[in-house]
Scaffold this motif. Structure first.
Motif, PDB file in Angstrom:
ATOM      1  N   THR A  82      11.826  35.255 -60.663  1.00 57.75           N
ATOM      2  CA  THR A  82      10.839  34.400 -61.420  1.00 57.75           C
ATOM      3  C   THR A  82      10.918  33.016 -60.999  1.00 57.75           C
ATOM      4  OG1 THR A  82      12.741  34.695 -63.027  1.00 57.75           O
ATOM      5  CG2 THR A  82      10.947  36.183 -63.433  1.00 57.75           C
ATOM      6  N   ARG A  83      12.275  32.623 -60.850  1.00 55.74           N
ATOM      7  CA  ARG A  83      12.628  31.323 -60.589  1.00 55.74           C
ATOM      8  C   ARG A  83      11.859  30.861 -59.309  1.00 55.74           C
ATOM      9  NH1 ARG A  83      17.490  31.393 -59.831  1.00 55.74           N
ATOM     10  NH2 ARG A  83      18.160  31.306 -61.848  1.00 55.74           N
ATOM     11  N   GLY A  84      11.812  31.989 -58.083  1.00 53.41           N
ATOM     12  CA  GLY A  84      11.235  31.773 -57.098  1.00 53.41           C
ATOM     13  C   GLY A  84       9.770  31.743 -57.012  1.00 53.41           C
ATOM     14  N   LEU A  85       9.305  32.320 -58.039  1.00 50.56           N
ATOM     15  CA  LEU A  85       7.878  32.338 -58.249  1.00 50.56           C
ATOM     16  C   LEU A  85       7.402  30.785 -58.638  1.00 50.56           C
ATOM     17  CD1 LEU A  85       5.181  33.891 -58.193  1.00 50.56           C
ATOM     18  CD2 LEU A  85       5.405  34.706 -60.341  1.00 50.56           C
ATOM     19  N   LEU A  86       8.329  30.293 -59.583  1.00 49.44           N
ATOM     20  CA  LEU A  86       7.932  29.039 -60.297  1.00 49.44           C
ATOM     21  C   LEU A  86       8.118  27.997 -58.982  1.00 49.44           C
ATOM     22  CD1 LEU A  86       7.304  27.019 -62.393  1.00 49.44           C
ATOM     23  CD2 LEU A  86       9.699  27.087 -62.906  1.00 49.44           C
ATOM     24  N   ASN A  87       9.074  28.165 -58.173  1.00 47.66           N
ATOM     25  CA  ASN A  87       9.519  27.181 -57.224  1.00 47.66           C
ATOM     26  C   ASN A  87       8.251  27.053 -56.177  1.00 47.66           C
ATOM     27  OD1 ASN A  87      11.925  26.357 -58.249  1.00 47.66           O
ATOM     28  ND2 ASN A  87      13.104  27.810 -56.967  1.00 47.66           N
ATOM     29  N   SER A  88       7.855  28.189 -55.850  1.00 51.40           N
ATOM     30  CA  SER A  88       6.884  28.480 -54.904  1.00 51.40           C
ATOM     31  C   SER A  88       5.533  27.702 -55.405  1.00 51.40           C
ATOM     32  CB  SER A  88       6.437  29.933 -54.500  1.00 51.40           C
ATOM     33  OG  SER A  88       7.530  30.416 -53.647  1.00 51.40           O
ATOM     34  N   ARG A 145      19.677  17.033 -44.261  1.00 51.45           N
ATOM     35  CA  ARG A 145      20.880  16.838 -44.450  1.00 51.45           C
ATOM     36  C   ARG A 145      21.600  15.642 -44.684  1.00 51.45           C
ATOM     37  NH1 ARG A 145      24.131  21.477 -44.499  1.00 51.45           N
ATOM     38  NH2 ARG A 145      25.611  20.266 -45.536  1.00 51.45           N
ATOM     39  N   ALA A 146      21.249  14.734 -43.633  1.00 52.89           N
ATOM     40  CA  ALA A 146      21.680  13.415 -43.394  1.00 52.89           C
ATOM     41  C   ALA A 146      21.246  12.580 -44.672  1.00 52.89           C
ATOM     42  CB  ALA A 146      20.982  12.813 -42.150  1.00 52.89           C
ATOM     43  N   PHE A 147      19.881  12.668 -45.038  1.00 50.84           N
ATOM     44  CA  PHE A 147      19.292  11.889 -46.058  1.00 50.84           C
ATOM     45  C   PHE A 147      19.564  12.473 -47.529  1.00 50.84           C
ATOM     46  CE2 PHE A 147      17.207  10.297 -42.541  1.00 50.84           C
ATOM     47  CZ  PHE A 147      16.995   8.769 -42.484  1.00 50.84           C
ATOM     48  N   SER A 148      20.346  13.660 -47.672  1.00 52.59           N
ATOM     49  CA  SER A 148      20.554  14.350 -48.786  1.00 52.59           C
ATOM     50  C   SER A 148      19.202  14.502 -49.675  1.00 52.59           C
ATOM     51  CB  SER A 148      21.560  13.617 -49.665  1.00 52.59           C
ATOM     52  OG  SER A 148      22.959  13.432 -49.007  1.00 52.59           O
ATOM     53  N   ILE A 149      18.238  15.097 -48.920  1.00 52.65           N
ATOM     54  CA  ILE A 149      17.029  15.441 -49.976  1.00 52.65           C
ATOM     55  C   ILE A 149      17.022  16.450 -50.370  1.00 52.65           C
ATOM     56  CG2 ILE A 149      14.460  15.364 -49.476  1.00 52.65           C
ATOM     57  CD1 ILE A 149      14.561  13.934 -46.992  1.00 52.65           C
ATOM     58  N   PRO A 150      16.640  16.802 -51.568  1.00 53.33           N
ATOM     59  CA  PRO A 150      16.710  18.150 -52.375  1.00 53.33           C
ATOM     60  C   PRO A 150      15.911  19.032 -51.732  1.00 53.33           C
ATOM     61  CG  PRO A 150      16.405  16.238 -53.855  1.00 53.33           C
ATOM     62  CD  PRO A 150      16.369  15.676 -52.612  1.00 53.33           C
ATOM     63  N   ALA A 151      16.168  20.404 -51.751  1.00 53.60           N
ATOM     64  CA  ALA A 151      15.495  21.518 -50.967  1.00 53.60           C
ATOM     65  C   ALA A 151      14.098  21.394 -51.470  1.00 53.60           C
ATOM     66  CB  ALA A 151      16.010  22.739 -51.359  1.00 53.60           C
ATOM     67  N   PHE A 226      11.151  27.873 -43.076  1.00 59.18           N
ATOM     68  CA  PHE A 226      11.752  26.660 -43.540  1.00 59.18           C
ATOM     69  C   PHE A 226      12.276  26.871 -44.784  1.00 59.18           C
ATOM     70  CE2 PHE A 226       9.018  25.269 -40.166  1.00 59.18           C
ATOM     71  CZ  PHE A 226       9.437  24.317 -39.529  1.00 59.18           C
ATOM     72  N   ALA A 227      11.677  27.787 -45.775  1.00 57.57           N
ATOM     73  CA  ALA A 227      12.477  27.686 -47.070  1.00 57.57           C
ATOM     74  C   ALA A 227      13.671  28.328 -46.998  1.00 57.57           C
ATOM     75  CB  ALA A 227      11.373  28.679 -47.836  1.00 57.57           C
ATOM     76  N   LEU A 228      13.965  29.460 -45.954  1.00 55.29           N
ATOM     77  CA  LEU A 228      15.088  30.254 -45.918  1.00 55.29           C
ATOM     78  C   LEU A 228      16.114  29.136 -45.380  1.00 55.29           C
ATOM     79  CD1 LEU A 228      16.829  32.661 -45.761  1.00 55.29           C
ATOM     80  CD2 LEU A 228      15.969  33.045 -43.542  1.00 55.29           C
ATOM     81  N   THR A 229      15.812  28.276 -44.549  1.00 59.71           N
ATOM     82  CA  THR A 229      16.739  27.061 -43.925  1.00 59.71           C
ATOM     83  C   THR A 229      17.336  26.083 -44.990  1.00 59.71           C
ATOM     84  OG1 THR A 229      15.783  27.607 -41.664  1.00 59.71           O
ATOM     85  CG2 THR A 229      17.029  25.863 -42.058  1.00 59.71           C
ATOM     86  N   PHE A 230      16.083  25.709 -45.596  1.00 60.11           N
ATOM     87  CA  PHE A 230      16.357  24.483 -46.516  1.00 60.11           C
ATOM     88  C   PHE A 230      17.073  25.078 -47.784  1.00 60.11           C
ATOM     89  CE2 PHE A 230      12.566  22.260 -44.452  1.00 60.11           C
ATOM     90  CZ  PHE A 230      13.359  22.093 -43.316  1.00 60.11           C
ATOM     91  N   THR A 232      19.460  27.165 -47.979  1.00 57.56           N
ATOM     92  CA  THR A 232      20.838  28.042 -47.889  1.00 57.56           C
ATOM     93  C   THR A 232      21.815  27.138 -48.541  1.00 57.56           C
ATOM     94  OG1 THR A 232      20.961  26.513 -46.061  1.00 57.56           O
ATOM     95  CG2 THR A 232      20.341  28.521 -45.510  1.00 57.56           C
ATOM     96  N   VAL A 233      21.738  26.019 -48.777  1.00 54.97           N
ATOM     97  CA  VAL A 233      22.783  25.360 -49.638  1.00 54.97           C
ATOM     98  C   VAL A 233      22.463  25.051 -51.099  1.00 54.97           C
ATOM     99  CG1 VAL A 233      23.755  24.013 -47.609  1.00 54.97           C
ATOM    100  CG2 VAL A 233      21.755  22.933 -48.684  1.00 54.97           C
ATOM    101  N   GLU A 234      21.099  25.333 -51.439  1.00 55.34           N
ATOM    102  CA  GLU A 234      20.610  25.284 -52.875  1.00 55.34           C
ATOM    103  C   GLU A 234      19.819  26.248 -53.143  1.00 55.34           C
ATOM    104  OE1 GLU A 234      18.088  21.922 -55.257  1.00 55.34           O
ATOM    105  OE2 GLU A 234      18.815  21.641 -53.337  1.00 55.34           O
ATOM    106  N   PRO A 235      20.653  27.418 -53.650  1.00 52.59           N
ATOM    107  CA  PRO A 235      19.968  28.864 -53.903  1.00 52.59           C
ATOM    108  C   PRO A 235      18.986  29.007 -55.017  1.00 52.59           C
ATOM    109  CG  PRO A 235      22.224  29.136 -53.208  1.00 52.59           C
ATOM    110  CD  PRO A 235      22.188  27.710 -53.646  1.00 52.59           C
ATOM    111  N   ASP A 236      19.311  27.954 -55.800  1.00 49.91           N
ATOM    112  CA  ASP A 236      18.235  27.674 -56.983  1.00 49.91           C
ATOM    113  C   ASP A 236      16.718  27.406 -56.542  1.00 49.91           C
ATOM    114  OD1 ASP A 236      20.297  28.623 -58.700  1.00 49.91           O
ATOM    115  OD2 ASP A 236      20.718  26.673 -59.409  1.00 49.91           O
ATOM    116  N   ALA A 237      16.758  26.701 -55.575  1.00 56.10           N
ATOM    117  CA  ALA A 237      15.466  26.330 -54.905  1.00 56.10           C
ATOM    118  C   ALA A 237      14.566  27.157 -54.244  1.00 56.10           C
ATOM    119  CB  ALA A 237      15.721  24.877 -54.395  1.00 56.10           C
ATOM    120  N   ARG A 238      15.272  28.401 -53.888  1.00 51.87           N
ATOM    121  CA  ARG A 238      14.525  29.400 -53.243  1.00 51.87           C
ATOM    122  C   ARG A 238      13.097  29.828 -53.675  1.00 51.87           C
ATOM    123  NH1 ARG A 238      19.776  33.718 -53.064  1.00 51.87           N
ATOM    124  NH2 ARG A 238      20.878  32.591 -51.341  1.00 51.87           N
TER     125      ARG A 238
END
Length: 293
Positions: A82-88, A145-151, A226-230, A232-238
């Protein structure tokens, strides 16, 4: 007596028959995966293990038709899904809005205005639409990663990088097809180029906006690599494709095939609704400019 016109040509009958057979094969080829997903989503684990597989959910004991709705309940109880559906929805919606907004401005400039560098700009946009996305994955991930942009923000920027050139290129052809007399009449009436754009020309391109917007939304909604890669360090944004791929099910050490199929059906419903709502605009957008003169 039958005239020559009333006689039926056997070759014409064979051609029509062959045409209908080809259409039927294509239809079955395209529809069968969706049907099988629905069929599998309505089966329990025991039904999925039946050999041979059944084209209709049936009870393993009696062989009678038996629909199992628990997979859909498990899907909606899964917070990751459900969280992934909202994120998408957020990522695809923002990407589409930005692509249409920026792309429409660029298409208006490229299609109706004359300026130095217009032709090279068109070639650059065309080259970007053909650029392989996977080749820039590593570099984009390093920059993010260098600019610390959220997923979520990184996915929006990345999807915009690929949807914007496509949107601008397609919309440019529609703006070029609009009569130049409209622009000249607006200038005579004292309208600025911006007023001419959003008050006169933009409403005429609504079929094109609907077509390109829907394609951009579907592309961003279904994107996986790209979603899988970005995330990886922020699972809640899947997003939902990543969530479905990492489905674990409600039972330990279980391959939740039925739940995965149920999730795929649920995800397909919003896209199907969008297509049905905008089907007239899509047809107009795809056929506009096909006949000139």
């Amino acid at each position: 007596m039958m005239t020559n016109e009333e006689k039926t040509d056997p070759m014409e009958i064979l051609q029509r028959l062959g045409f209908y057979i080809v259409i039927a094969v294509i239809f079955i080829y395209m529809i069968f995966p969706f049907y099988w997903a629905i069929n599998s989503s309505l089966k329990s684990e025991a039904q999925l293990q039946m050999t041979p597989a059944t084209f209709i959910p049936r009870s393993p004991d009696t062989g009678e038709i038996s629909l199992e709705w628990s997979n859909y309940g498990a899907v909606f109880r899964n917070e990751t899904f459900t969280r992934g559906l909202l994120n998408s929805t957020i990522v695809a919606g923002v990407t589409t809005a930005l692509a249409l907004m920026i792309g429409a401005f660029g298409a208006f400039a490229l299609g109706k205005l004359r300026f130095r560098g217009r032709t090279p700009s068109m070639y650059v946009i065309l080259a970007m639409t053909m650029f392989p996305a996977v080749s820039v994955l590593t570099g984009l991930f390093a920059l993010i990663r260098a600019f610390s942009i959220p997923a979520i923000g990184s996915m929006i920027l990345t999807y915009l990088l690929f949807s914007l050139p496509f949107t601008a290129w397609v919309l440019t052809s529609f703006f070029e097809g609009l009569p130049r007399e409209l622009l000249q009449s607006a200038q005579v009436d004292g309208a600025t180029p911006f007023q001419t754009f959003y008050m006169i020309l933009l409403p005429l391109t609504m079929p094109a906006l609907a077509t390109t917007g829907l394609l951009a939304f579907i592309g961003a909604f279904n994107e996986y690599l790209f979603a899988l890669t970005f995330t990886t360090v922020e699972p809640d944004a899947r997003t939902v494709p990543v969530a479905i791929a990492q489905f674990t099910g409600e039972v330990a050490r279980q391959e939740p095939f039925g739940e995965i199929m149920a999730a795929a059906v649920v995800v397909s419903i919003p896209l199907l609704i969008l297509v049905l709502i905008f089907q007239r605009q899509i047809v107009e957008g795809l056929t506009a400019g096909a006949v000139k003169g």
